[in-house]
Enzyme design. Structure first.
Site, PDB file in Angstrom:
ATOM      1  N   SER A   1       0.812  -1.223   0.000  1.00 23.71           N
ATOM      2  CA  SER A   1       0.000   0.000   0.000  1.00 23.71           C
ATOM      3  C   SER A   1       0.843   1.271   0.000  1.00 23.71           C
ATOM      4  O   SER A   1       0.300   2.369  -0.047  1.00 23.71           O
ATOM      5  CB  SER A   1      -0.911   0.010   1.221  1.00 23.71           C
ATOM      6  OG  SER A   1      -0.111   0.094   2.382  1.00 23.71           O
ATOM      7  N   GLY A   2       2.164   1.143   0.055  1.00 22.94           N
ATOM      8  CA  GLY A   2       3.030   2.325   0.119  1.00 22.94           C
ATOM      9  C   GLY A   2       3.020   3.125  -1.183  1.00 22.94           C
ATOM     10  O   GLY A   2       2.458   2.699  -2.200  1.00 22.94           O
TER      11      GLY A   2
ATOM     12  N   ARG B   1       0.450  -4.601   6.701  1.00 22.92           N
ATOM     13  CA  ARG B   1       0.268  -4.937   8.113  1.00 22.92           C
ATOM     14  C   ARG B   1      -1.194  -5.044   8.490  1.00 22.92           C
ATOM     15  O   ARG B   1      -1.552  -5.870   9.313  1.00 22.92           O
ATOM     16  CB  ARG B   1       0.962  -3.890   8.998  1.00 22.92           C
ATOM     17  CG  ARG B   1       2.436  -4.159   9.124  1.00 22.92           C
ATOM     18  CD  ARG B   1       3.091  -3.141   9.982  1.00 22.92           C
ATOM     19  NE  ARG B   1       3.134  -1.826   9.316  1.00 22.92           N
ATOM     20  CZ  ARG B   1       3.729  -0.761   9.818  1.00 22.92           C
ATOM     21  NH1 ARG B   1       4.315  -0.839  10.989  1.00 22.92           N
ATOM     22  NH2 ARG B   1       3.754   0.372   9.156  1.00 22.92           N
TER      23      ARG B   1
ATOM     24  N   SER C   1      18.076   2.281  -1.644  1.00 20.03           N
ATOM     25  CA  SER C   1      18.017   3.743  -1.744  1.00 20.03           C
ATOM     26  C   SER C   1      19.408   4.286  -2.069  1.00 20.03           C
ATOM     27  O   SER C   1      20.417   3.616  -1.797  1.00 20.03           O
ATOM     28  CB  SER C   1      17.576   4.287  -0.386  1.00 20.03           C
ATOM     29  OG  SER C   1      17.733   5.673  -0.333  1.00 20.03           O
TER      30      SER C   1
ATOM     31  N   LYS D   1      18.744   1.777   5.829  1.00 20.76           N
ATOM     32  CA  LYS D   1      18.776   1.275   4.447  1.00 20.76           C
ATOM     33  C   LYS D   1      20.135   0.647   4.123  1.00 20.76           C
ATOM     34  O   LYS D   1      20.226  -0.344   3.397  1.00 20.76           O
ATOM     35  CB  LYS D   1      18.479   2.412   3.457  1.00 20.76           C
ATOM     36  CG  LYS D   1      17.098   3.008   3.559  1.00 20.76           C
ATOM     37  CD  LYS D   1      15.975   2.005   3.406  1.00 20.76           C
ATOM     38  CE  LYS D   1      15.759   1.522   1.980  1.00 20.76           C
ATOM     39  NZ  LYS D   1      14.644   0.525   1.911  1.00 20.76           N
TER      40      LYS D   1
ATOM     41  N   PRO E   1      16.779   4.196  -5.502  1.00 17.98           N
ATOM     42  CA  PRO E   1      16.258   5.488  -5.951  1.00 17.98           C
ATOM     43  C   PRO E   1      16.706   6.638  -5.059  1.00 17.98           C
ATOM     44  O   PRO E   1      17.006   6.447  -3.880  1.00 17.98           O
ATOM     45  CB  PRO E   1      14.727   5.326  -5.838  1.00 17.98           C
ATOM     46  CG  PRO E   1      14.479   3.928  -5.373  1.00 17.98           C
ATOM     47  CD  PRO E   1      15.759   3.401  -4.810  1.00 17.98           C
TER      48      PRO E   1
ATOM     49  N   VAL F   1      20.001  15.822 -10.017  1.00 21.12           N
ATOM     50  CA  VAL F   1      20.375  16.152  -8.637  1.00 21.12           C
ATOM     51  C   VAL F   1      20.331  17.673  -8.524  1.00 21.12           C
ATOM     52  O   VAL F   1      21.026  18.374  -9.272  1.00 21.12           O
ATOM     53  CB  VAL F   1      21.792  15.643  -8.291  1.00 21.12           C
ATOM     54  CG1 VAL F   1      22.139  15.973  -6.842  1.00 21.12           C
ATOM     55  CG2 VAL F   1      21.905  14.138  -8.540  1.00 21.12           C
TER      56      VAL F   1
HETATM   57  P1  NDP Z   1       5.806   4.457   2.245  1.00 20.66           P
HETATM   58  O1  NDP Z   1       5.922   5.014   3.615  1.00 20.66           O
HETATM   59  O2  NDP Z   1       4.734   4.965   1.379  1.00 20.66           O
HETATM   60  O3  NDP Z   1       5.706   2.882   2.332  1.00 20.66           O
HETATM   61  C1  NDP Z   1       6.450   2.146   3.232  1.00 20.66           C
HETATM   62  C2  NDP Z   1       5.833   0.778   3.363  1.00 20.66           C
HETATM   63  O4  NDP Z   1       6.580   0.029   4.330  1.00 20.66           O
HETATM   64  C3  NDP Z   1       4.396   0.834   3.843  1.00 20.66           C
HETATM   65  O5  NDP Z   1       3.621   0.109   2.948  1.00 20.66           O
HETATM   66  C4  NDP Z   1       4.440   0.176   5.205  1.00 20.66           C
HETATM   67  O6  NDP Z   1       3.395  -0.728   5.406  1.00 20.66           O
HETATM   68  C5  NDP Z   1       5.690  -0.676   5.123  1.00 20.66           C
HETATM   69  N1  NDP Z   1       6.195  -0.915   6.483  1.00 20.66           N
HETATM   70  C6  NDP Z   1       6.813  -0.060   7.311  1.00 20.66           C
HETATM   71  N2  NDP Z   1       7.083  -0.669   8.477  1.00 20.66           N
HETATM   72  C7  NDP Z   1       6.623  -1.946   8.371  1.00 20.66           C
HETATM   73  C8  NDP Z   1       6.583  -3.080   9.238  1.00 20.66           C
HETATM   74  N3  NDP Z   1       7.081  -3.036  10.473  1.00 20.66           N
HETATM   75  N4  NDP Z   1       6.041  -4.234   8.768  1.00 20.66           N
HETATM   76  C9  NDP Z   1       5.491  -4.282   7.539  1.00 20.66           C
HETATM   77  N5  NDP Z   1       5.498  -3.245   6.680  1.00 20.66           N
HETATM   78  C10 NDP Z   1       6.051  -2.097   7.098  1.00 20.66           C
HETATM   79  O7  NDP Z   1       7.234   4.662   1.598  1.00 20.66           O
HETATM   80  P2  NDP Z   1       7.795   4.667   0.094  1.00 20.66           P
HETATM   81  O8  NDP Z   1       6.853   4.098  -0.853  1.00 20.66           O
HETATM   82  O9  NDP Z   1       8.329   6.010  -0.112  1.00 20.66           O
HETATM   83  O10 NDP Z   1       9.053   3.673   0.253  1.00 20.66           O
HETATM   84  C11 NDP Z   1       9.031   2.333  -0.182  1.00 20.66           C
HETATM   85  C12 NDP Z   1      10.438   1.812  -0.217  1.00 20.66           C
HETATM   86  O11 NDP Z   1      11.233   2.622  -1.061  1.00 20.66           O
HETATM   87  C13 NDP Z   1      11.147   1.798   1.137  1.00 20.66           C
HETATM   88  O12 NDP Z   1      11.952   0.645   1.211  1.00 20.66           O
HETATM   89  C14 NDP Z   1      12.020   3.049   1.075  1.00 20.66           C
HETATM   90  O13 NDP Z   1      13.126   2.961   1.914  1.00 20.66           O
HETATM   91  C15 NDP Z   1      12.407   3.033  -0.394  1.00 20.66           C
HETATM   92  N6  NDP Z   1      12.804   4.338  -0.914  1.00 20.66           N
HETATM   93  C16 NDP Z   1      11.939   5.398  -0.904  1.00 20.66           C
HETATM   94  C17 NDP Z   1      12.325   6.613  -1.426  1.00 20.66           C
HETATM   95  C18 NDP Z   1      11.423   7.790  -1.452  1.00 20.66           C
HETATM   96  O14 NDP Z   1      11.889   8.881  -1.767  1.00 20.66           O
HETATM   97  N7  NDP Z   1      10.137   7.644  -1.212  1.00 20.66           N
HETATM   98  C19 NDP Z   1      13.676   6.804  -1.967  1.00 20.66           C
HETATM   99  C20 NDP Z   1      14.505   5.628  -1.940  1.00 20.66           C
HETATM  100  C21 NDP Z   1      14.067   4.457  -1.430  1.00 20.66           C
HETATM  101  P3  NDP Z   1       1.986  -0.426   6.071  1.00 20.66           P
HETATM  102  O15 NDP Z   1       1.115  -0.129   4.908  1.00 20.66           O
HETATM  103  O16 NDP Z   1       1.600  -1.669   6.754  1.00 20.66           O
HETATM  104  O17 NDP Z   1       2.163   0.755   6.982  1.00 20.66           O
END
Ligand code: NDP
Length: 318
Positions: A9-10, A32, A123, A162, A185, A249
């Protein structure tokens, strides 16, 4: 083919799920709390979701939690990891879920012989933070790896989480003969599918709300391009190692300038948090990303779509 997306869902994962469904995959998304409408409604509305999206409850900190979602999958996209730049307890809030969670997911992959490839969302945080000097002439590329001690000394806790997670992932896949490709990214912006704002688009909202900007330069790119890169890394057999991603950048002042050009009637912040000289941008190599066929949307377009999406979601009204 059946694939799994953790943290479905992120911000980034939702776009990965959308594109995978568009391409005909059956997608198992983990989250979750699958009973929370704020987390699932936007996924259930995606084209193909009714027929080919299955949601699984899984927590990064629960041993074996991902087994049922991963068993039988051909590919696993591990995106779940907490993204928070301000925390009280870095170990509990960031490092444990990132590091233990990644190993937890990889252990489930090791137990499922069907899994042919894992795509890990790492990342640029895991790439560029070390004592190696960064000047405008330096080109950061995939051979760089952030130094955990440097991150600890600089109290860069998200960056540390990370870095530790990616380093542990490489060790685990090498010891267990798992094919893994890593996506690194920079700061991701672009339209939100989920209803609520996430950490990496929040700085854009802050600029629009007139908050002084940080004195820092980051790479930036579009969420759709990040999602595409994940799918290319899965589908292209020769994809390997890590792929750093950024369209450009730039210093925050440049993001503010682009927003001012796009929205001349809005009072976009023109103040930096301090009076020191601006931290200069560095260069991030696009060579490897280009070789994978990743296309980068111009930052101006991504920023416009970010702001339009704030309007659509009623995060902003103007
Ligand atoms: P979001 O905050 O939108 O999504 C993070 C996700 O991680 C959520 O779906 C959340 O799940 C899940 N999560 C966090 N903690 C837990 C846990 N304890 N157990 C299960 N699930 C968990 O972030 P982004 O989409 O921005 O990031 C996604 C990935 O990309 C990450 O790995 C981040 O480090 C990486 N990233 C992001 C960047 C950015 O600029 N956005 C840049 C570089 C890397 P839940 O729905 O259950 O809360």
């Amino acid at each position: 083919k059946v694939v799994c997306v953790t943290g479905a869902s992120g911000f980034i994962a939702s776009w990965i799920v959308k594109f995978l469904l568009q391409r005909g995959y059956t997608v198992r998304g983990t989250l979750r709390d699958p009973s929370n409408p704020k987390k699932v409604d936007h996924l259930l509305k995606l084209d193909g979701a009714k027929e080919r999206l299955q949601l699984f409850k899984a927590d990064l900190l629960e041993e074996g939690s991902f087994d049922s979602a991963i068993e039988g999958c051909d590919g696993v996209f591990h995106t779940a990891s907490p993204v928070r730049f301000v925390v009280n307890d870095p170990q509990v809030e960031l490092i444990d879920p990132a590091l233990k969670g990644t190993l937890n997911v990889l252990k489930s992959c090791a137990r499922s012989p069907s899994v042919k490839r894992v795509i890990l969302t790492s990342s640029v945080s895991a790439v560029k933070f070390s004592s190696r000097p960064i000047t405008p002439e330096v080109v950061v590329d995939e051979t760089w790896f952030s130094d955990p001690d440097f991150c600890r000394e600089s109290e860069l806790w998200y960056t540390l989480s990370k870095t530790l997670a990616e380093a542990a992932a490489w060790k685990f896949v090498n010891e267990n003969n798992i094919d893994m490709v890593v996506i690194n990214p920079s700061m991701v912006v672009g339209p939100l599918l989920q209803p609520e704002i996430n950490e990496s688009v929040e700085p854009i909202l802050n600029l629009i709300n007139g908050v002084p900007f940080p004195n820092n330069a980051f790479g930036w790119l579009d969420v759709k391009d990040v999602a595409d890169a994940h799918i290319l890394a899965y589908e292209i057999a020769s994809a390997n190692g890590r792929y750093c991603l950024a369209e450009r950048v730039v210093h925050y002042s440049e993001i503010a300038r682009i927003l001012r050009d796009l929205y001349p009637t809005i009072q976009i912040s023109d103040k930096c948090v301090n009076d020191e000289p601006y931290v200069p941008p560095y260069q991030l190599s696009k060579e490897k990303a280009n070789s994978l066929g990743v296309k980068f949307t111009p930052l101006e377009v991504s920023l416009k779509e970010t702001v339009e999406s704030f309007r659509e979601k009623n995060i902003l009204d103007f």
